[in-house]
Design an enzyme around this catalytic site. Structure first.
Site, PDB file in Angstrom:
ATOM      1  CD  GLU A  68       4.653   8.458  -0.902  1.00 24.17           C
ATOM      2  OE1 GLU A  68       4.933   9.354  -1.728  1.00 24.17           O
ATOM      3  OE2 GLU A  68       4.189   8.693   0.223  1.00 24.17           O
ATOM      4  CG  LEU A 128      -2.236  -0.813   1.144  1.00 23.93           C
ATOM      5  CD1 LEU A 128      -3.099  -0.368  -0.016  1.00 23.93           C
ATOM      6  CD2 LEU A 128      -1.994  -2.296   1.073  1.00 23.93           C
ATOM      7  CG  ASP A 129       4.233   3.252   2.702  1.00 23.84           C
ATOM      8  OD1 ASP A 129       3.458   4.229   2.702  1.00 23.84           O
ATOM      9  OD2 ASP A 129       5.189   3.162   3.491  1.00 23.84           O
ATOM     10  CG  ASP A 130       6.582   0.815  -2.731  1.00 26.65           C
ATOM     11  OD1 ASP A 130       7.461   1.438  -3.338  1.00 26.65           O
ATOM     12  OD2 ASP A 130       6.820   0.134  -1.720  1.00 26.65           O
ATOM     13  CG  HIS A 154       2.531   7.597   3.021  1.00 25.49           C
ATOM     14  ND1 HIS A 154       3.575   6.742   3.312  1.00 25.49           N
ATOM     15  CD2 HIS A 154       2.923   8.820   3.469  1.00 25.49           C
ATOM     16  CE1 HIS A 154       4.549   7.415   3.906  1.00 25.49           C
ATOM     17  NE2 HIS A 154       4.168   8.673   4.014  1.00 25.49           N
TER      18      HIS A 154
END
Length: 662
Positions: A397, A392-394, A468
């Site tokens: 971003e 999920l983070d990538d 994020h």
């Protein structure tokens, strides 16, 4: 030198003049940083900095080569040079810069050097062995360290926690199903269950009596300790599993190991690695080799070749092993940083990066689909190749970065972003937050298993990842979506009494707070909201006298370290990103922080940062992202300047600012 020596004292104390000085410094620093970052882009469009961890990766690489019988002189010599170079004066090895000596890391480094040819009576080895004995010896080390030693007869398999491969048969709802573990943990546990069941012992090339508290005496960790409650239950469970090992039906056990082998092979990536993680590849290769796969088998050959991709050869001839690689993460951050700095959105470097990121979107389901069957794929992973585990983070971003690029095919970009947004929304956990790789991966049971003492083994929602995602959803026009609002509510409930947020994937409260405040502001909270004010007050209170911010990884265990540590470029930038988002761009704290970044920048546009500001497992595995010190300061400088726009645009060819008008 104090940051204020950059300015005349009377000028600095004058608010408007101070702001003009900080702005001029920020302009120059931004121009230098943009030029440097553009020069680092790969011809294919991506950016990647080295990802440094402790020397355990290097030590275990040598141990694997010893186990498989594939040592070579060049690799051994280079690894030896690197490991010896990381040893400190007291004989220890550490898990982060200037951190305390770590017992398991020191044991593994010591054994690796013995394998590389260092004698036990050499002064640096004598010093290390003495420190190990004082701190409990091998018996006090973590389970994974003792597994490596058991492979060569330096520890008894009977004195290790049992891990039956029959776990592979457990259904998803079962408390000890492999899918109760985080993706990085299950990718290690499945092959290690095979190794644990087969209990191989290779001939030891030397003895390790000097690493026991009493020379020649070996015994299990915690012998004689009093255990109560759940710990007593899991100790008894471990005894049952040890007993089962002796009577396990041969056909059932063989079927379990065959299923495990298939599970492992199905998850091998196109580059030969597993999960894009060096340690998972190491255990997978070991398990498959024990199950009869020869080194010449295509699976083994590809896996062994993938390990070479984790090697960073340095100018001095040493060889550092990366624990993982971060090109998708680094590329998305680099694009956002350059856009923040004012590089035009159709700049060729940004368009090329967008093309590369678009190619990396996942179109097939992975292990995450076990909990979210039927959800359309659409995420991005961290590494070059990790089709099974997008995160999920990538994903957040990458979407934020793609929106900063003026791409010649906007329909393609919109379609990719749409898939990414839908996948992200579908991966929300029940409590309103988001984890990194899985939804609702929150088991309170699996981490209590005696085997699981190597760090985090579950993937519950975290403030930084959730922030994020919320930031991305807000900028995609979904502020009013009930799922976004639930994420905001979860973040507000997670704020610490101090005003900070815990940082799961970066050190620590500065990272968490630097992630959450911009997200909450983008989601519609006013700067006067009490949560924002508390965060601003906390950040201002932990600013260092030199104008920067820093936090030591010891804050994961000791609250007295929260927001405390030597100033670093990345952590200073995180604090500034939060303060700028909260509308504090004219505050003295912000201008001092901008001044610190400008002062500490080198002439080539880079910053130096020896400290570990990334996190794999809080406390247990700290990381040093070598690109963090370049991208995050540029973000902060760029966002600061956008409140005080440049007097002239960026050069159309290079993308760096033109000189100011006289």
């Amino acid at each position: 030198m104090s940051h204020r020596t950059l300015y005349e004292a009377d000028t600095w104390n004058d608010g408007p003049a101070r702001g003009r000085t900080a702005s001029r410094l920020a302009e120059r620093a931004t121009a230098l940083a943009v030029r440097h970052l553009l020069s680092r882009q790969n011809a294919e469009g991506w950016w990647k900095g080295d990802l440094e961890c402790s020397v355990t990766s290097d030590a275990e690489d040598l141990l694997l080569r010893q186990f498989l019988g594939i040592q070579d002189e060049k690799t051994t010599r280079a690894a030896r040079l690197f490991i010896r170079g990381e040893q400190r004066e007291d004989g220890t090895w550490f898990t982060f810069h200037e951190g305390p000596g770590d017992l398991s890391t020191t044991i593994e480094a010591y054994v690796a050097l013995r394998l590389a040819g260092d004698a036990a009576d050499e002064p640096h080895m004598v010093k290390a062995a003495a420190w190990i004995r004082v701190h409990g010896g091998i018996a006090a080390s973590r389970v994974f360290t003792r597994i490596w030693l058991a492979l060569f007869g330096w520890w008894k398999w009977e004195d290790l926690p049992a891990l039956p491969p029959e776990l592979i048969f457990m259904p998803r709802w079962f408390p000890f199903s492999i899918y109760r573990f985080a993706c990085w943990a299950r990718q290690a546990i499945v092959p290690l269950a095979v190794v644990s069941a087969m209990r191989p012992v290779r001939p030891a090339p030397f003895r390790l009596d000097e690493l026991h508290t009493e020379v020649g005496v070996r015994g299990p960790a915690g012998a004689g300790a009093v255990v109560r409650g759940w710990d007593r239950f899991f100790l008894r469970l471990d005894r049952v599993l040890h007993a089962y090992h002796k009577v396990a039906p041969r056909r059932v056990r063989q079927a379990a190991m065959n299923r495990a082998a298939l599970w492992i092979i199905e998850r091998q990536e196109i580059d030969g690695c597993w999960g894009g993680i060096q340690v998972d590849a190491t255990y997978s290769l070991m398990a498959l080799h024990l199950l009869g796969y020869k080194l010449e088998h295509p699976v083994m050959r590809a896996g062994l070749a993938s390990l070479d991709a984790f090697a960073v050869w340095r100018e001095d001839g040493s060889r550092m092993i990366e624990v993982s690689q971060s090109p998708v993460w680094d590329t998305s951050l680099a694009v956002s940083a350059l856009a923040d700095a004012g590089v035009r959105p159709d700049h060729p470097a940004l368009v090329k990066a967008a093309d590369w990121m678009l190619e990396k979107q996942h179109r097939q389901p992975g292990d995450w689909a076990v909990r979210r069957p039927g959800l359309e794929p659409g995420g991005w992973a961290f590494q070059f190749h990790n089709d099974n585990n997008p995160d999920l983070d990538d994903t957040a971003e990458v979407i934020l970065a793609l929106r900063r690029v003026q791409h010649p095919d906007p329909v393609q970009v919109d379609a990719a972003i749409g898939r990414g947004v839908r996948w992200s929304l579908g991966m929300q956990s029940k409590n309103g937050g988001w984890g990194a790789f899985d939804a609702d991966n929150t088991s309170a049971v699996v981490g209590r298993l005696p085997f699981c003492d190597f760090g985090e083994v579950t993937d519950p929602p975290s403030a930084d990842v959730t922030a994020h995602i919320v930031e991305m959803l807000a900028l995609e026009g979904k502020c009013a979506d009930p799922r976004t609002r639930r994420g905001v509510e979860w973040l507000l409930a997670e704020q610490e009494a101090s005003g900070a947020w815990f940082g799961r994937w970066g050190v620590n409260y500065i990272y968490g707070t630097g992630s959450v405040v911009p997200a909450l502001m983008d989601a519609g909270l006013p700067s006067e909201h009490p949560a924002i004010r508390r965060a601003v007050t906390w950040l201002s209170s932990v600013q260092n006298d030199d104008g920067g911010w820093g936090e030591d990884p010891r804050s994961y265990r000791d609250q007295r370290w929260a927001g405390r540590g030597a100033s670093t470029p990345s952590q200073t930038a995180w604090a500034l990103l939060a303060l700028l988002a909260a509308g504090e761009w004219q505050s003295e704290s912000v201008e001092q922080g901008i001044g610190w970044l400008a002062q500490t920048q080198r002439e080539d546009g880079t910053w130096e940062e020896p400290y570990f500001t990334g996190t794999g497992f809080p406390w247990d595995c700290s990381m040093k992202y070598h690109l963090y010190r370049q991208v995050f300061p540029l973000m902060a400088l760029g966002r600061y300047l956008h409140k005080q726009p440049l007097e002239r645009p960026f050069d159309e060819t290079t993308g760096v600012p033109s000189s100011r008008r006289p």
